[in-house]
Scaffold this active site. Structure first.
Site, mmCIF file in Angstrom:
data_model
loop_
_atom_site.group_PDB
_atom_site.id
_atom_site.type_symbol
_atom_site.label_atom_id
_atom_site.label_comp_id
_atom_site.label_asym_id
_atom_site.label_seq_id
_atom_site.Cartn_x
_atom_site.Cartn_y
_atom_site.Cartn_z
ATOM 1 N N GLY A 179 36.408 54.671 54.827
ATOM 2 C CA GLY A 179 35.675 53.408 54.885
ATOM 3 C C GLY A 179 36.058 52.603 56.109
ATOM 4 N N GLY A 226 35.658 48.208 57.987
ATOM 5 C CA GLY A 226 35.291 46.810 57.786
ATOM 6 C C GLY A 226 36.032 46.117 56.668
ATOM 7 C CB SER A 227 38.408 44.674 55.416
ATOM 8 O OG SER A 227 39.317 44.659 56.489
ATOM 9 N N GLY A 281 36.498 47.045 50.271
ATOM 10 C CA GLY A 281 37.278 47.596 49.178
ATOM 11 C C GLY A 281 38.778 47.528 49.370
ATOM 12 N NE ARG A 298 34.857 52.937 63.931
ATOM 13 C CZ ARG A 298 35.391 51.721 63.892
ATOM 14 N NH1 ARG A 298 35.358 50.944 64.976
ATOM 15 N NH2 ARG A 298 35.961 51.257 62.793
#
Length: 310
Positions: free
Chosen positions: A47, A49-50, A52, A172
């Site tokens: 995952g 974007g923080s 969860g 990335r």
């Protein structure tokens, strides 16, 4: 992109990382947290974007967030698997790397725990030469451990009592406004240089100038409906402000989830000195205002009627 596999490879290479365990169910999560010791971080193994990600300080918070992740509320991008990690405490930094060259180090601050929503970031970070070198050296160690080094990489750290500890390696460019901060600080357009690399053209990572760029993210303190939000035009007119962006409009519903989706806007500023940049940023942010009306409280009679019908 698999954070558990990444942890294994970094550990094998001797890169400093937090203690960690992989968990597939609530029993595994509880056992892993007991081994590591509270507080712990619970996050999806895959995952960004923080999403969860949460700090859990005791068994009740652990059970609550485990239920959230595995109970159908969290949207999984792969097979559900949880990473349980030691909470590495200390200042947060990230490095921007192109091929095997560390372009710079950014410092960032977060909003209130238990979530990890970035509130402000400053580029470049205010570090001593030896601190910068230590972070840069570990960044290059990460590339070797993971077989990276062709293009852009973004590496996140916490500076703990034992020095820089790697939180995550992203193969990335950093997302969001990060490339813009690099361009304002050093005059390097990482997006364009990456495109050149893809097409086999010669790239240029030479720094054209040296400034301090900083960003402040606008984060609401409540859920509800946006009544109004304005001041962006006035903020954008402040000398030294590079960008003001609002992500919401009146009548937009706000439901905070403790991730990057909580941002309702941002302001970016740059100047020749850190103190001046911070002053510009604060002046601009002070010109922006908004109002949010909380959602109506559930009607007890309606809730009871719905329960009776069920």
């Amino acid at each position: 992109c698999d954070k558990f596999t990444q942890r294994q490879l970094l550990a094998e290479a001797g890169v400093p990382i937090p203690a960690y365990r992989s968990a597939a169910n609530a029993t595994d999560v509880e056992s892993a947290a007991a081994e590591i010791g509270f507080p712990v971080i619970l996050k999806p193994a895959v995952g960004n974007g923080s999403y969860g990600v949460r700090l859990c300080c005791d068994v009740d918070e652990l059970a609550e967030h485990t239920t959230y992740l595995l109970g159908g509320k969290h949207i999984w991008r792969s097979e559900p698997r949880i990473l349980v990690e030691e909470f590495a405490q200390g200042p947060y930094y990230w490095t921007d790397v192109m091929a095997n060259e560390v372009i710079g180090v950014c410092a960032a601050d977060f909003g209130p725990l238990p979530h990890f929503v970035i509130r402000e970031c400053t580029y470049p970070a205010l570090l001593r030469d030896d601190e910068h070198k230590r972070i840069a050296d570990i960044s290059l160690s990460c590339l070797r451990a993971l077989g990276l080094g062709w293009g852009p990489t973004n590496i996140e750290f916490r500076w703990t009592k034992r020095g820089p500890v790697v939180i995550e390696v992203n193969p990335r460019l950093a997302g969001g406004i990060a490339p813009q901060l690099v361009q304002l600080a050093y005059g390097i357009d990482l997006v364009t240089e990456h495109i050149k690399l893809v097409f086999g053209e010669e790239w240029n990572l030479r720094k054209r100038h040296s400034q301090t760029a900083a960003a402040r993210f606008l984060i609401p303190d409540r859920d509800g409906i946006v009544d109004w939000i304005d001041g962006d035009s006035e903020a954008a007119a402040v000398p030294g402000v590079a960008e003001v962006k609002l992500n919401v409009e009146p009548k937009t519903p706000i439901v905070r989830k403790g991730d990057d989706g909580d941002w309702i806007g941002h302001v970016i500023a740059a100047s020749s000195r850190l103190a001046r940049t911070e002053a510009i940023l604060q002046r601009a942010v002070d010109l922006i205002g908004w109002s949010i009306t909380p959602f109506p409280a559930p009607n007890k009679n309606n809730l009871q009627a719905a329960t009776d019908e069920a």
